[in-house]
Scaffold this active site. Structure first.
Site, PDB file in Angstrom:
ATOM      1  N   GLY A  26       4.600  -8.506  -0.890  1.00  0.00           N
ATOM      2  CA  GLY A  26       5.603  -7.722  -0.066  1.00  0.00           C
ATOM      3  C   GLY A  26       6.954  -8.559   0.015  1.00  0.00           C
ATOM      4  N   GLY A  82       1.974  -8.713   4.922  1.00  0.00           N
ATOM      5  CA  GLY A  82       3.030  -7.602   5.660  1.00  0.00           C
ATOM      6  C   GLY A  82       2.321  -6.290   5.827  1.00  0.00           C
ATOM      7  CE  LYS A  94      -1.807  -5.346   4.140  1.00  0.00           C
ATOM      8  NZ  LYS A  94      -0.492  -5.571   3.597  1.00  0.00           N
ATOM      9  CD  GLU A 103      -1.351  -5.865   0.479  1.00  0.00           C
ATOM     10  OE1 GLU A 103      -0.065  -6.413  -0.015  1.00  0.00           O
ATOM     11  OE2 GLU A 103      -1.671  -4.867   0.756  1.00  0.00           O
ATOM     12  CE  LYS A 121       8.946  -1.915   6.902  1.00  0.00           C
ATOM     13  NZ  LYS A 121       8.817  -2.916   6.305  1.00  0.00           N
TER      14      LYS A 121
END
Length: 226
Positions: A26, A82, A94, A103, A121
């Site tokens: 990301g 991220g 995510k 991930e 976020k």
């Protein structure tokens, strides 16, 4: 320096010599990888597991040594990644970049998991961002109906490049599911795990220990959950 760069670069301070680390995917982790590459060129000894083809390519460009899970005798020391949304309990959404399965595999096999993001976020409750759910292509229409029965609107992700069906690095599809406010991410995650055809979902619950949130002025605020 913007918030993403500030948070991404600061996370590198947690990487120590000799560590095996997971590198997420990301626009914020991009800065982590660039900074880590700089540290490696200065002599820092690390090995990394990338969570996507994009991350692998960037890490190689930066001269960061890469390893595979088969080469690991114990869990990764640390993963940095991220998030599309972060709530006060550090539960996450995510998968906006499509790498949620890798991930989650990497984060779950890590002693520590640190999240980097800009402060846009941060949310009081998850759900403003549609929840990515990775599904097998075979029978995806049925899987989509089953997801809809849980109270969401599933939308098959399309490629930004040419509008064709998006494929993950694992060859699967992604259904972006609008659930609205997700008051109990853990419970919803268990329901999703029970659906045939679902490979993985973008709810990361009880995994992150720390979040670095970057602001527009380059400041970084740390949230620590344990």
């Amino acid at each position: 320096m913007n918030g993403k760069q500030a948070a991404g670069e600061l996370a590198v301070k947690y990487i120590q010599d000799g560590m095996n680390v997971g590198l997420g995917t990301g626009s914020t982790v991009y800065w982590t990888i660039l900074k880590l590459g700089e540290r490696v060129r200065e002599g820092l000894q690390v090995r990394a597991v990338p969570t996507s083809v994009r991350t692998e390519e960037l890490a190689r460009e930066q001269g960061i040594p890469l390893i595979q899970f088969a080469d690991l005798a114990r869990p990764l020391d640390l993963t940095i990644d991220g998030a599309d949304e972060v709530n006060p309990q550090l539960s996450l959404i995510k998968g906006g970049g499509g790498a949620l399965l890798r991930e989650k595999l990497v984060a779950a096999y890590s002693e520590r998991f640190i999240v980097v993001a800009d402060d846009t976020k941060e949310v009081a409750a998850l759900g403003r961002f549609p929840l990515p759910v990775e599904v097998v292509p075979f029978g995806w229409e049925i899987t989509s109906r089953r997801l809809a029965a849980l109270g969401c609107e599933p939308i098959l992700r399309r490629s930004d490049r040419d509008g064709t069906t998006y494929h993950t690095d694992n060859g699967n599809y992604i259904l972006d599911c609008r659930f609205g406010t997700i008051s109990d991410p853990g419970s919803l995650g268990r329901e999703l795990n029970a659906l045939p055809g679902v490979v993985e979902h973008g709810l990361f619950v009880g995994m992150a220990e720390r979040c670095l949130l970057g602001g527009e002025n380059g400041s970084v605020r740390e949230i620590v959950i344990r």
